[in-house]
Design a protein around this motif. Structure first.
Motif, PDB file in Angstrom:
ATOM      1  N   UNK A   1       0.813  -1.218   0.000  1.00  0.00           N
ATOM      2  CA  UNK A   1       0.000   0.000   0.000  1.00  0.00           C
ATOM      3  C   UNK A   1       0.846   1.267   0.000  1.00  0.00           C
ATOM      4  N   UNK A   2       2.078   1.172   0.459  1.00  0.00           N
ATOM      5  CA  UNK A   2       2.948   2.347   0.535  1.00  0.00           C
ATOM      6  C   UNK A   2       3.269   2.873  -0.862  1.00  0.00           C
ATOM      7  N   UNK A   3       3.178   4.197  -1.026  1.00  0.00           N
ATOM      8  CA  UNK A   3       3.484   4.800  -2.328  1.00  0.00           C
ATOM      9  C   UNK A   3       4.316   6.065  -2.178  1.00  0.00           C
ATOM     10  N   UNK A   4       4.814   6.331  -0.987  1.00  0.00           N
ATOM     11  CA  UNK A   4       5.547   7.570  -0.717  1.00  0.00           C
ATOM     12  C   UNK A   4       6.936   7.258  -0.156  1.00  0.00           C
ATOM     13  N   UNK A   5       7.810   8.258  -0.199  1.00  0.00           N
ATOM     14  CA  UNK A   5       9.192   8.050   0.235  1.00  0.00           C
ATOM     15  C   UNK A   5       9.326   7.920   1.753  1.00  0.00           C
ATOM     16  N   UNK A   6       8.451   8.573   2.501  1.00  0.00           N
ATOM     17  CA  UNK A   6       8.535   8.480   3.965  1.00  0.00           C
ATOM     18  C   UNK A   6       8.293   7.051   4.427  1.00  0.00           C
ATOM     19  N   UNK A   7       7.217   6.447   3.920  1.00  0.00           N
ATOM     20  CA  UNK A   7       6.939   5.047   4.264  1.00  0.00           C
ATOM     21  C   UNK A   7       8.031   4.141   3.708  1.00  0.00           C
ATOM     22  N   UNK A   8       8.461   4.427   2.486  1.00  0.00           N
ATOM     23  CA  UNK A   8       9.474   3.603   1.845  1.00  0.00           C
ATOM     24  C   UNK A   8      10.786   3.573   2.604  1.00  0.00           C
ATOM     25  N   UNK A   9      11.141   4.692   3.248  1.00  0.00           N
ATOM     26  CA  UNK A   9      12.389   4.756   4.009  1.00  0.00           C
ATOM     27  C   UNK A   9      12.382   3.755   5.162  1.00  0.00           C
ATOM     28  N   UNK A  10      11.218   3.561   5.789  1.00  0.00           N
ATOM     29  CA  UNK A  10      11.099   2.601   6.889  1.00  0.00           C
ATOM     30  C   UNK A  10      11.074   1.173   6.333  1.00  0.00           C
ATOM     31  N   UNK A  11      10.268   0.956   5.304  1.00  0.00           N
ATOM     32  CA  UNK A  11      10.108  -0.379   4.743  1.00  0.00           C
ATOM     33  C   UNK A  11      11.414  -0.926   4.175  1.00  0.00           C
ATOM     34  N   UNK A  12      12.281  -0.039   3.687  1.00  0.00           N
ATOM     35  CA  UNK A  12      13.557  -0.449   3.108  1.00  0.00           C
ATOM     36  C   UNK A  12      14.377  -1.276   4.096  1.00  0.00           C
ATOM     37  N   UNK A  13      14.204  -1.006   5.380  1.00  0.00           N
ATOM     38  CA  UNK A  13      15.023  -1.682   6.395  1.00  0.00           C
ATOM     39  C   UNK A  13      14.250  -2.693   7.226  1.00  0.00           C
ATOM     40  N   UNK A  14      12.918  -2.656   7.178  1.00  0.00           N
ATOM     41  CA  UNK A  14      12.134  -3.627   7.954  1.00  0.00           C
ATOM     42  C   UNK A  14      11.723  -4.833   7.113  1.00  0.00           C
ATOM     43  N   UNK A  15      11.746  -4.693   5.795  1.00  0.00           N
ATOM     44  CA  UNK A  15      11.390  -5.798   4.903  1.00  0.00           C
ATOM     45  C   UNK A  15      12.529  -6.083   3.936  1.00  0.00           C
ATOM     46  N   UNK A  16      12.427  -7.223   3.272  1.00  0.00           N
ATOM     47  CA  UNK A  16      13.430  -7.587   2.282  1.00  0.00           C
ATOM     48  C   UNK A  16      12.770  -8.408   1.173  1.00  0.00           C
ATOM     49  N   UNK A  17      13.083  -8.034  -0.070  1.00  0.00           N
ATOM     50  CA  UNK A  17      12.564  -8.764  -1.214  1.00  0.00           C
ATOM     51  C   UNK A  17      13.469  -9.920  -1.597  1.00  0.00           C
ATOM     52  N   UNK A  18      13.126 -10.552  -2.706  1.00  0.00           N
ATOM     53  CA  UNK A  18      13.964 -11.639  -3.215  1.00  0.00           C
ATOM     54  C   UNK A  18      15.368 -11.131  -3.523  1.00  0.00           C
ATOM     55  N   UNK A  19      15.421  -9.880  -3.996  1.00  0.00           N
ATOM     56  CA  UNK A  19      16.693  -9.209  -4.247  1.00  0.00           C
ATOM     57  C   UNK A  19      16.691  -7.879  -3.506  1.00  0.00           C
ATOM     58  N   UNK A  20      17.855  -7.256  -3.435  1.00  0.00           N
ATOM     59  CA  UNK A  20      17.966  -5.909  -2.908  1.00  0.00           C
ATOM     60  C   UNK A  20      18.980  -5.168  -3.773  1.00  0.00           C
ATOM     61  N   UNK A  21      18.946  -3.837  -3.719  1.00  0.00           N
ATOM     62  CA  UNK A  21      19.849  -3.053  -4.550  1.00  0.00           C
ATOM     63  C   UNK A  21      21.072  -2.629  -3.740  1.00  0.00           C
ATOM     64  N   UNK A  22      22.247  -2.899  -4.295  1.00  0.00           N
ATOM     65  CA  UNK A  22      23.507  -2.488  -3.683  1.00  0.00           C
ATOM     66  C   UNK A  22      24.350  -1.827  -4.760  1.00  0.00           C
TER      67      UNK A  22
END
Length: 536
Positions: free
Chosen positions: A53-74
């Motif tokens: 449901x998240x579509x904004x950068x504020x939510x995304x900043x938290x989700x980036x570190x609390x969740x993990x996909x099949x891949x991640x960007x490095x």
């Protein structure tokens, strides 16, 4: 002042052999001084901490570190994360992911079913996921999301507990980057089915990333703690992340100067415009290129903004160079098109109009006024809406003054708190609204796709064009990279001809960071995964 080299984004096929194994870095040793804490801030309450449901950068900043996909960007490349391996068919259509042995924050296994459930949840039209279209490369996804297909028809198949098979409509060179994006994160199926509001409070929050959400005082603060169930926890350096919610950019800057926070800048807070010159003189400001655009969206369902000539008049009558030089001051580039010049195939694009072209703008204005039945410019009143922010307010005031003095029209300003503002955009309760858009993956399509239909959750303008949609659809199935770029360039030309949005500038990322913090550098997409950040 430090500046990173421009990152060239490529639309060509990703070399699959370049997909690296996840790199956790060197093992961290304790300093003996107790827990390592990182103090950050965000500008407002996160609108949603549900990955789908998240579509904004504020939510995304938290989700980036609390969740993990099949891949991640490095460092701009996808690396394996929740998946330990993958295979792709010879025709590049079927991906088979093998999950590593990983656990949710509640100790249960992360399974292929958790991924399949989350992706299909986003596609379920009843859930109104604004980012559902990002899953459309998957066979059957668009049909299900549009109500003409079923969940069973979506080619996301659970082979066994650790194996997920996904079949695409056409070869998608950036698919492994998509699987790193938040809409592709898994969610714990049992928790979501038992409690539909699981993502609204810390007590019920279940995630699979490097950090757990342990405290959420709404409109107050958030605390993340290192997850002991995370598969790579031994390579996570930080124990606790304290995130305050502070709206005032002046207050944010004061907190950093006082040593109360360790980092200031996107996606955590905003550098106050008044502080930029000082930070430059002190050689503290980090400036890096970012695949992102700042634009004004026109509500084409509004009686005034549906007039193409009025939209063109407003877009041409913005002094972008003056705005950058005198207001935002962050080495941004004037945006004279939708797709940033850093994107492969768009670097030679000189733009679709001349910056600050007031004479041409007046011609469009005259034609638009005539079509609206208005006698003179003073009879036209427009309203610019933006979310509460000193920076957005300063930008709006600069553009307001320019439109008033050069076009002779009346311009009113309207600001709202972030969540209220997002609701206004979603409900069409605006005439002109400011937004930014950062690339979700390294391809021009991410800047163009949201306008493929008026129903796209990220469109917000109400604009659509059959030729534009056809070109985007053709680009999806085009396997020749050069021909695909031609179709995307042609699509950009269509949208710029009708101007449902006024591009203003291509963003840079500005930040300041404490000397005690290492590896806290936003990537070209503006993301920071706190897993890789270290505290001295």
């Amino acid at each position: 002042m430090k500046r990173n080299k421009k990152v060239a984004l490529t639309a060509t096929a990703l070399s699959l052999s370049a997909l690296l194994a996840a790199c956790g870095g060197e093992e961290t040793t304790s300093s003996g001084d107790g827990e390592k804490e990182l103090d950050l801030l965000i500008t407002s309450e996160p609108p949603s901490l549900h990955p789908q449901l998240a579509s904004d950068t504020t939510s995304g900043a938290i989700l980036e570190s609390t969740f993990e996909g099949l891949t991640t960007m490095v460092e701009g490349e996808p690396v394996l994360a929740a998946a330990e391996d993958y295979k792709v068919s010879d025709d590049l259509l079927t991906y088979t992911f093998t999950l590593r042995d990983a656990q949710w924050s509640n100790g249960e296994k992360v399974t292929a079913e958790d991924f399949a459930y989350a992706w299909k949840w986003a596609l379920n039209p009843e859930n109104a996921s604004e980012y559902s279209t990002i899953l459309y490369p998957i066979k059957g996804a668009e049909e299900y999301n549009n109500g003409v297909g079923t969940a069973e028809d979506v080619a996301i198949n659970v082979i066994d507990e650790k194996t997920l098979e996904v079949t695409l409509n056409a070869p998608t060179p950036y698919f492994l980057e998509l699987t790193a994006f938040k809409t592709f994160y898994p969610i714990h199926k049992a928790t979501a089915e038992a409690d539909p509001k699981w993502y609204t409070e810390a007590d019920n929050y279940v995630s699979n990333g490097a950090f757990n959400l342990t405290t959420w005082n709404h409109s107050g603060d958030i605390v993340l703690e290192k997850s002991e169930t995370y598969w790579d926890t031994e390579n996570v350096d930080i124990d606790t992340v304290n995130i305050a919610m502070v709206e005032s950019e002046t207050t944010q800057m004061t907190m950093f100067d006082a040593g109360e926070i360790d980092f200031l800048g996107a996606p955590y807070g905003t550098i106050s415009l008044d502080a930029i010159d000082r930070l430059k003189s002190e050689d503290k400001l980090n400036v890096s290129d970012m695949s992102s655009i700042y634009w004004y969206k026109f509500n084409t369902e509004d009686p005034v903004m549906q007039n193409e000539n009025i939209r063109k008049a407003l877009a041409l009558a913005i002094d972008r160079e003056g705005l950058i030089k005198n207001v935002v001051k962050g080495e941004q580039e004037p945006a004279l098109g939708i797709v940033p010049n850093s994107v492969e195939g768009f670097g030679d694009d000189e733009g679709y109009f001349k910056d600050a072209n007031f004479e041409e703008a007046k011609k469009y204005l005259e034609a638009g006024l005539k079509e609206l039945g208005l006698a003179n410019p003073a009879d036209l009143e427009v309203k610019v809406s933006y979310n509460t922010s000193e920076a957005h307010s300063s930008i709006a005031q600069f553009i307001q003054q320019g439109w008033s003095s050069n076009l002779g029209i009346t311009v009113k300003l309207d600001n709202s708190e972030w969540q209220v503002y997002l609701d206004k955009l979603s409900n069409g309760d605006f005439q002109i609204g400011r937004l930014g858009w950062g690339a979700d993956y390294n391809d021009a399509y991410t800047f163009l796709e949201m306008y493929n239909s008026a129903e796209n959750g990220n469109n917000q303008t109400g604009w659509s064009n059959d030729e534009y949609t056809a070109l985007l659809n053709e680009s999806i199935t085009e396997t020749d990279a050069a021909k695909r770029t031609e179709k995307l360039l042609a699509a950009e030309a269509v949208i710029m001809e009708e101007m449902p949005v006024a591009p203003i500038y291509y963003n840079t990322n500005l930040n300041v960071v404490s000397d005690e913090v290492e590896n806290m550098v936003p990537d070209a997409l503006g993301n920071i995964n706190l897993k890789y950040v270290k505290v001295k």
